[in-house]
Each structure stands twice: as C-alpha cells, then as structure tokens.
Design a protein around this motif. Structure first.
Motif, PDB file in Angstrom:
ATOM      1  N   ASN A 270       0.725  -1.273  -0.097  1.00 48.98           N
ATOM      2  CA  ASN A 270       0.014   0.090   0.319  1.00 48.98           C
ATOM      3  C   ASN A 270       0.909   1.469  -0.509  1.00 48.98           C
ATOM      4  OD1 ASN A 270      -2.461  -1.279   0.199  1.00 48.98           O
ATOM      5  ND2 ASN A 270      -3.340  -0.486   1.904  1.00 48.98           N
ATOM      6  N   PHE A 271       1.503   1.376   0.861  1.00 49.97           N
ATOM      7  CA  PHE A 271       2.597   2.491   1.041  1.00 49.97           C
ATOM      8  C   PHE A 271       3.415   2.607  -0.616  1.00 49.97           C
ATOM      9  CE2 PHE A 271       6.610   4.571   1.391  1.00 49.97           C
ATOM     10  CZ  PHE A 271       6.073   5.797   2.418  1.00 49.97           C
ATOM     11  N   ALA A 272       3.692   1.584  -0.772  1.00 49.20           N
ATOM     12  CA  ALA A 272       5.018   1.592  -2.553  1.00 49.20           C
ATOM     13  C   ALA A 272       3.717   2.177  -3.720  1.00 49.20           C
ATOM     14  CB  ALA A 272       5.242   0.668  -2.610  1.00 49.20           C
ATOM     15  N   VAL A 273       2.705   1.865  -3.644  1.00 53.41           N
ATOM     16  CA  VAL A 273       1.659   2.558  -4.717  1.00 53.41           C
ATOM     17  C   VAL A 273       1.361   3.768  -4.223  1.00 53.41           C
ATOM     18  CG1 VAL A 273      -0.471   1.645  -5.131  1.00 53.41           C
ATOM     19  CG2 VAL A 273       0.370  -0.509  -4.964  1.00 53.41           C
ATOM     20  N   GLY A 274       0.673   4.271  -2.819  1.00 50.06           N
ATOM     21  CA  GLY A 274       0.619   5.576  -2.457  1.00 50.06           C
ATOM     22  C   GLY A 274       1.650   6.327  -2.995  1.00 50.06           C
ATOM     23  N   MET A 275       2.875   6.113  -2.524  1.00 53.08           N
ATOM     24  CA  MET A 275       4.207   6.403  -3.357  1.00 53.08           C
ATOM     25  C   MET A 275       3.894   7.513  -4.910  1.00 53.08           C
ATOM     26  SD  MET A 275       5.884   7.537  -0.946  1.00 53.08           S
ATOM     27  CE  MET A 275       7.586   7.971  -1.392  1.00 53.08           C
ATOM     28  N   PHE A 276       3.428   6.190  -5.836  1.00 49.12           N
ATOM     29  CA  PHE A 276       3.877   6.660  -6.783  1.00 49.12           C
ATOM     30  C   PHE A 276       1.963   7.108  -7.033  1.00 49.12           C
ATOM     31  CE2 PHE A 276       2.024   5.599 -10.744  1.00 49.12           C
ATOM     32  CZ  PHE A 276       2.606   6.254 -11.521  1.00 49.12           C
ATOM     33  N   PHE A 277       0.953   7.095  -6.234  1.00 50.49           N
ATOM     34  CA  PHE A 277      -0.456   7.669  -6.604  1.00 50.49           C
ATOM     35  C   PHE A 277      -0.480   9.365  -5.374  1.00 50.49           C
ATOM     36  CE2 PHE A 277      -2.439   3.772  -7.633  1.00 50.49           C
ATOM     37  CZ  PHE A 277      -3.704   4.598  -8.491  1.00 50.49           C
ATOM     38  N   ILE A 278       0.705   9.571  -4.686  1.00 53.31           N
ATOM     39  CA  ILE A 278       0.725  10.707  -4.583  1.00 53.31           C
ATOM     40  C   ILE A 278       1.033  11.450  -5.238  1.00 53.31           C
ATOM     41  CG2 ILE A 278       2.687  10.366  -3.045  1.00 53.31           C
ATOM     42  CD1 ILE A 278      -0.879  12.649  -2.697  1.00 53.31           C
ATOM     43  N   PHE A 279       2.656  11.058  -6.235  1.00 52.02           N
ATOM     44  CA  PHE A 279       3.756  11.149  -6.928  1.00 52.02           C
ATOM     45  C   PHE A 279       2.831  12.331  -8.532  1.00 52.02           C
ATOM     46  CE2 PHE A 279       5.781  11.705 -11.085  1.00 52.02           C
ATOM     47  CZ  PHE A 279       7.852  12.331 -10.672  1.00 52.02           C
ATOM     48  N   ILE A 280       1.656  11.382  -8.722  1.00 49.53           N
ATOM     49  CA  ILE A 280       0.854  11.605 -10.373  1.00 49.53           C
ATOM     50  C   ILE A 280      -0.226  12.357  -9.758  1.00 49.53           C
ATOM     51  CG2 ILE A 280      -0.449  10.962 -11.570  1.00 49.53           C
ATOM     52  CD1 ILE A 280       2.186   9.573 -12.235  1.00 49.53           C
ATOM     53  N   VAL A 281      -1.053  12.642  -8.384  1.00 46.52           N
ATOM     54  CA  VAL A 281      -1.271  13.988  -7.930  1.00 46.52           C
ATOM     55  C   VAL A 281      -0.556  15.042  -7.755  1.00 46.52           C
ATOM     56  CG1 VAL A 281      -2.710  15.088  -5.409  1.00 46.52           C
ATOM     57  CG2 VAL A 281      -3.275  12.251  -6.556  1.00 46.52           C
ATOM     58  N   GLY A 282       0.087  15.220  -7.094  1.00 47.84           N
ATOM     59  CA  GLY A 282       1.061  16.276  -7.662  1.00 47.84           C
ATOM     60  C   GLY A 282       1.649  16.829  -8.748  1.00 47.84           C
ATOM     61  N   VAL A 283       2.338  16.017  -9.951  1.00 48.48           N
ATOM     62  CA  VAL A 283       2.255  16.332 -11.667  1.00 48.48           C
ATOM     63  C   VAL A 283       0.695  17.255 -11.688  1.00 48.48           C
ATOM     64  CG1 VAL A 283       2.181  15.083 -13.522  1.00 48.48           C
ATOM     65  CG2 VAL A 283       3.704  14.379 -11.323  1.00 48.48           C
ATOM     66  N   THR A 284      -0.653  16.665 -11.554  1.00 49.84           N
ATOM     67  CA  THR A 284      -1.084  17.127 -11.981  1.00 49.84           C
ATOM     68  C   THR A 284      -2.311  17.874 -11.453  1.00 49.84           C
ATOM     69  OG1 THR A 284      -2.821  15.595 -10.854  1.00 49.84           O
ATOM     70  CG2 THR A 284      -2.218  14.763 -12.665  1.00 49.84           C
ATOM     71  N   TYR A 285      -2.194  18.004  -9.706  1.00 48.26           N
ATOM     72  CA  TYR A 285      -2.391  19.660  -9.569  1.00 48.26           C
ATOM     73  C   TYR A 285      -2.222  20.369  -9.601  1.00 48.26           C
ATOM     74  CZ  TYR A 285      -5.332  21.666  -6.146  1.00 48.26           C
ATOM     75  OH  TYR A 285      -5.996  22.810  -5.736  1.00 48.26           O
ATOM     76  N   LEU A 286      -0.657  20.655  -8.920  1.00 47.52           N
ATOM     77  CA  LEU A 286       0.122  21.593  -9.370  1.00 47.52           C
ATOM     78  C   LEU A 286       0.288  22.040 -10.519  1.00 47.52           C
ATOM     79  CD1 LEU A 286       2.007  21.568  -5.621  1.00 47.52           C
ATOM     80  CD2 LEU A 286       0.079  22.996  -6.171  1.00 47.52           C
ATOM     81  N   ALA A 287       0.768  21.783 -11.392  1.00 45.91           N
ATOM     82  CA  ALA A 287       1.034  21.540 -12.895  1.00 45.91           C
ATOM     83  C   ALA A 287      -0.206  22.296 -13.765  1.00 45.91           C
ATOM     84  CB  ALA A 287       1.766  20.294 -13.176  1.00 45.91           C
TER      85      ALA A 287
END
Length: 513
Positions: A270-287
């Motif tokens: 869960n932690f490993a997958v969550g790390m990737f997901f929050i990276f995508i959230v950072g990319v799509t939201y703030l970008a």
C-alpha cells in the motif's frame, strides 16, 4: 481513553491541537503559490531579470523537498512538539526576512531558509493527526488535513494578488506572522511532548546524496529549456551529478545497516503504490494550477484577482468532496473512491483540451469544481490507505517520504509542462506559419486583407499575433491531454491496493491531559 472530565478535556485539547496544526499547514501551503502573482513587483524591486526572479519559486520548492525526508528523524530525536515549534518559528522569521529583502541574493537565500523550516510542518502535522485520532476517525481527520494542504495553492494567488494590489508584495510574506503566532501559542499550550529516542542518528551519506540528487535534478529541469538541454555543458554537469548522487543513494540505502530511508517501508504494498499515486497527484494538480494562471491572464486577459476568483470553485469542489469522502472511508471500497477521483480528474482535463479563449467563466468554474472534486476523492482515501498497513512507529519516516513524493511530483510536473508549453508553442507557431503564405486563398477576402495583409508591416505584425495565439492554445491543449493520460494510466494500479489492517493503532499521548 479518558472518561468524565478527563475525556472532555482530552477532546477539547485534541480540537485545539488540530486547529493549530491546520493553521501551520495552511501557512506553509499558501506559500507554494502566494508569491507567484507578486513576482513582477519583486523583479522591479530587486533589479532582477525574468530568469533570475524564478529562483524565488524554485529555491523554496527545492529546499522543502530536500528537508522533508529528515523530518521523521528530527521528530524522533528531539520530539514532535519541539520540532514543530522550531519549524513554525523559523518559517515566520524567514518570512519576515523575505519581506525586508533588498536584493535578489537576499530574497533567494531567505526563501531557501523558509523552505527548509516549512518542510517539516506538513509531515509532522500529518503524523500527529494520525496518532491523536482513532482508526475510525482518521478519514475525517485526513479530510481536514487535505483541505489545508490542497486549498492553500488555490487561495494563494487570490490572497497574493489582493495584498500586492492593495498593499505591497512584501505583505505576501508578512501575512505569515499572525498565522504562525497563533499556531505556536496553541501548540505550546495544548500539546504534550512525545517520547524522545536519544539514540536515533541521521544517515548523513544517505541524506546528503538524496539532497544533491534532488537539487541537481530541479536545477537541470528549471534551466534546461533556457540552455537547450544537453547541448549545454552546465546541463550535462547537473544531469551527471543528479544521476551519480541518486546511484550512491540507492546503493547505500540497500547496503547500509541503518540507512536514511528504510527500504523495508517499500515492502508494504500500500505504501509503495501510494507513493506513486501521490506523485501523480502532485503532477496533475499543481502543474494544472501553474498552467491555468497564465492561461487566464495572458490568453484571456483576466486581471490576476479575477483569475483567482474564477479558479475558486476548484477549491470548493475539493473541500466538499474531502469532507464527504471522509465519512465514506470504511463504508465504501477505497479503490472505488480512488477510481472515481482519477476519472473525475481525467474528465476535467479532457474538457480543458477543448478550451479556447472564448470559453465562458461558467465553464471554467464548473470544470474547476469537477477537478477539485476529483482531488477530494483522491487525497483522503489515498492518504488513509497508504498508511493503513504500516506500524505506528513507522509513520514519522513514512509521512516524510510521502510528502517528498508529492513535492517532487509538483516540481517535476511544473517544470515539464512549462517546458512542453514553450517547446510546443514554437513547433505549432512554425507549423501554422508555414500555411500562411501570400497566395493563401483566405487573403482574397477584403476584410482579412485590410487587417492581416502580409504585404504591410502592421498586417504582418497582426498576423503573427494571431498565429502566436493559436499556437499557444494548441500547446495548452497538449499539456492538458498529457495530464489526462497520466490520470487514466494510474487506474490499473488500484488493483494492487489492499484493505486496512485492524492492527493499526493510535497514540493519544501527544494530547496534553
């Protein structure tokens, strides 16, 4: 759990701690975007070029990203309360120094200092909330935390624009003083210090190599488009330094007995997958936020405050859905909530690929609300499920890495979409311009010839403006399409997530009784 008067005091103190923590997080989150609208005013005050003034933004992001991972070490070594109070104090002092800065060197140096102190605020605040609330209450707690983290970048341009217009650009930093003072006072009064692990040591090699890798990568991304990437010796050096430092970090992490980053954390699926997901959230939201501000101001001609107000529904959608989803945690499959968030985000990006400068304010508001709703469906369940199967003693380190991934995703996303915007703009301009020739049949129209005549200087200038505007519109469409694809590509990874473990507990000792 306490009973009677003790229970009442416990609940009141917990509410006070939560309020103070949220204040400190909002203060830090606002500074990710509040300075953007004031950059032209800063540039004139410190006599900087357009390229140089961008370091006011990148220095803060880099410092925050570098100092986020060791926040767990500092919390364990010196205690969460003590570290949190030092971080708030340092952040406020650095904000005042930014406000009184008289040169580019000073303001960049003080922004670095501000980012270093502010980095610990979010992960420590998150770990405290995870501990003072029971597993059943964490969904609502993470909803409140998520609002404070994600709405800050939305409110930043609005507040920064108002302060800059009515007072001075220096007040975008001074505003942190009253907020920080309230947070400091509340935490000092109501929060109890956690246990200190005096034997805890920092892995300096791991921390140093990761810091160098992140800093070199960010500088490479920021300056790459200006220096034509790898045709520049500077970019080559920065890329080699980043790759070498990251290689040293990886080797050291998997060979050292006690490394800076505990690789066992990534054995938790869960932690490993969550790390990737929050990276995508950072990319799509703030970008997307970084794209929307110039889109509204440059292409559509909105004043900065108007642009911020039009973008306001995005924050409203986030808040509404975060609180709603917080109540659904445990009742609805987390993977379904995450898929809903990704689909809403993808739909919003798809709708934005069809925008032109003639798009109505209503359409912008509705699409922004949908995108904000998508974030609301993502942030709360993602944060909950990422830490659901981790042991409580691992949360301090895990939250540091989790927020590092979000910060790096944000900085990488902003750099990449900004580069693609410039690059595609040049390509589209050349492509469209190749079809605009003196023998084009469109020039047979008298009205067109009068305004856009290729045989007069004024006509060619007006014609170039039209081409430039069309090229920019297509470039924005391409960036929005890229973020839509990223959102859809993440959906299959939901199958890797698993449910929460009932063994996870909480530590209410941080609430002063």
């Amino acid at each position: 759990m306490p009973t009677g008067n003790a229970a009442t005091q416990h609940t009141a103190n917990r509410a006070a701690i939560t309020a103070c923590i949220i204040l400190s997080v909002i203060m830090q989150a606002l500074d990710t975007t509040i300075a953007n609208v004031a950059l032209p005013y800063m540039q004139g005050s410190v006599s900087a070029s357009a390229d140089q003034i961008n370091w006011v933004l990148t220095s803060y992001i880099v410092a925050a990203a570098i100092m986020t991972p060791p926040s767990g070490f500092f919390a364990n070594r010196f205690g969460r309360k003590r570290v949190l109070m030092v971080a708030i104090t340092g952040f406020v002092v650095a904000s005042v120094l930014c406000g009184i800065a008289q040169s580019l060197f000073q303001i960049v140096a003080f922004r670095l200092l501000q980012g270093m102190f502010g980095a610990a605020l979010v992960p420590i605040a998150q770990s405290i909330l995870l501990d003072i609330y029971t597993p059943e209450e964490r969904g609502s707690a993470m909803a409140l935390f998520g609002v404070s983290v994600m709405v800050g970048p939305v409110l930043g341009p609005v507040i920064g624009g108002w302060l800059t217009d009515h007072m001075s650009w220096r007040w975008v930093f001074y505003i942190n003083v009253p907020i920080g003072a309230l947070a400091f006072l509340g935490i000092s009064l109501y929060m109890k210090e956690t246990k200190i692990a005096a034997e805890t040591k920092l892995d300096w090699l791991g921390f140093g190599s990761l810091s160098v890798a992140i800093a070199a990568m960010q500088v490479c991304l920021d300056r790459g488009s200006q220096l034509d990437w790898f045709s520049s010796f500077e970019i080559l050096i920065e890329a080699v330094v980043a790759a070498s430092a990251f290689y040293i970090f990886l080797v050291h992490t998997f060979t050292a007995k006690r490394s800076f980053v505990n690789p066992r954390l990534f054995l938790d699926r869960n932690f490993a997958v969550g790390m990737f997901f929050i990276f995508i959230v950072g990319v799509t939201y703030l970008a997307s936020m970084a794209l929307m501000t110039p889109y509204l101001q440059t292409l559509m001609g909105y004043p900065v405050v108007t642009a911020g107000l039009v973008m306001g529904p995005r924050g409203l959608g986030t808040m509404v859905c975060m609180f709603m989803v917080g109540r659904l945690i445990g009742k609805v499959d987390t993977r379904f909530l995450l898929m809903t968030g990704l689909l809403l985000t993808a739909w919003a990006m798809y709708d934005m690929t069809g925008w032109t400068p003639d798009v109505s304010q209503w359409t912008i508001a509705v699409t922004g609300f949908v995108q904000g709703a998508g974030l609301g469906f993502l942030f709360v369940p993602l944060t909950t499920v990422t830490f659901a199967t981790l042991a409580p003693e691992s949360r301090a380190d895990a939250t540091g890495l989790y927020n590092l991934s979000r910060n790096v995703g944000s900085s990488v996303g902003i750099s990449v979409v900004s580069y693609l915007l410039v690059r595609n703009n040049q390509i589209n301009h050349a492509t469209i311009g190749s079809h605009v020739t003196a023998v084009n049949r469109a020039f047979n129209d008298g009205a067109v010839m009068k305004v856009l005549s290729p045989w007069t200087a004024s006509g060619r200038a007006a014609l170039d403006l039209v081409i430039q505007k069309q090229a920019a519109i297509i470039s924005y469409m391409n960036d929005f399409k890229l973020m839509m694809i990223l959102s859809l590509a993440a959906i299959p990874l939901l199958l890797l997530l698993r449910g929460a473990s009932p063994a996870t507990g909480s530590d209410h000792a941080v609430v002063m009784e």
